[in-house]
Design an enzyme around this catalytic site. Structure first.
Site, PDB file in Angstrom:
ATOM      1  CE  LYS A  47     -25.791 -44.652  31.966  1.00 40.99           C
ATOM      2  NZ  LYS A  47     -26.189 -45.274  30.708  1.00 40.99           N
TER       3      LYS A  47
HETATM    4  O1  G3P Z   1     -24.966 -44.293  27.354  1.00 35.98           O
HETATM    5  C1  G3P Z   1     -25.974 -43.417  26.940  1.00 35.98           C
HETATM    6  C2  G3P Z   1     -26.314 -43.733  25.540  1.00 35.98           C
HETATM    7  O2  G3P Z   1     -26.843 -45.018  25.498  1.00 35.98           O
HETATM    8  C3  G3P Z   1     -27.243 -42.835  24.841  1.00 35.98           C
HETATM    9  O3  G3P Z   1     -27.042 -43.049  23.476  1.00 35.98           O
HETATM   10  O4  G3P Z   1     -27.573 -43.061  21.108  1.00 35.98           O
HETATM   11  O5  G3P Z   1     -29.422 -43.210  22.814  1.00 35.98           O
HETATM   12  O6  G3P Z   1     -28.181 -41.077  22.470  1.00 35.98           O
HETATM   13  P1  G3P Z   1     -28.105 -42.561  22.407  1.00 35.98           P
END
Ligand code: G3P
Length: 215
Positions: A83
């Site tokens: 990633k």
């Molecule tokens: O995969 C990316 C994700 O983990 C981000 O999620 O909820 O932190 O915006 P969030």
């Protein structure tokens, strides 16, 4: 649509894997930090459970550092993809890893233009962040739909991962527009499986069945 879980928590991964619906796992530095273990240990443990793509994120910000970290992480297991954050250095590192046959998940994608560049650089996966776009007054799903349209016009091998999913509706909306993969937090997977009318129906059937015992 393939379903990935967006967590580094081994117990949660094991539980969702036991449902028979899990295709892969995404992690990020924030999710790894919550587990109190180092990235390589966590990723190796995940690879023992899930036989599918597992994203491990680098922390370098220069292309050479990203490439070196990516090469090292990719040696942990054949299912590891790297990633990388969307940025110019990330694009360079994506191409370099692609040339080595290593899959990249380009993350922190917030526009169709970024997605196009990531696909051009050879990213195997691109992760538009729906919830974080919604947070700032944009419609995250519109950006995802635009990305899907662009990819449909050409012959990229890139798959879109709907990321930053905040509620079950994000998942069904992503599936409706044909997004290849959704990476979903544990709590939202649980919500997807539940419906109060299902619980009510099971309760009523069991209550009626009990009555037949006296017949
Ligand atoms: O995969 C990316 C994700 O983990 C981000 O999620 O909820 O932190 O915006 P969030």
């Amino acid at each position: 649509m393939k379903i990935f879980i967006d967590t580094a928590n081994i117990d949660k991964i094991k539980e969702i894997h036991s449902w028979g619906i899990l295709d892969g796992v995404t992690t990020n530095p924030s999710l790894i930090a919550k587990e109190g273990k180092d990235l390589k240990t966590v990723v190796a443990e995940i690879a023992e459970i899930v036989d599918g793509p597992i994203s491990a994120e680098v922390i370098s910000l220069d292309a050479e550092g990203m490439f070196n970290e990516g090469m090292e992480l990719s040696e942990i297991h054949r299912n590891i993809n790297i990633k990388l954050p969307m940025c110019i250095e990330g694009l360079k590192a994506t191409k370099a890893l692609y040339n080595e046959g290593i899959d990249v998940n380009m993350t922190l994608i917030f526009s169709a233009q970024q997605a196009l560049l990531a696909a051009k650089a050879g990213a195997r996966y691109i992760s538009p962040f729906i919830g974080r776009l919604d947070d700032i007054g944009h419609v995250g799903m519109d950006v995802v739909a635009e990305i899907m349209d662009i990819l449909d016009n050409y012959d990229f091998d890139t798959e879109v991962i709907a990321a930053s999913i905040r509620h079950p509706l994000h998942v069904s909306q992503a599936a409706t527009i044909g997004v290849h993969i959704a990476t979903i937090p544990y709590d939202i997977l649980k919500k997807m499986a539940a419906h109060p009318k299902t619980d009510e129906g099971i309760e009523a059937f069991l209550a009626d069945w009990e009555k037949t015992k006296n017949l």
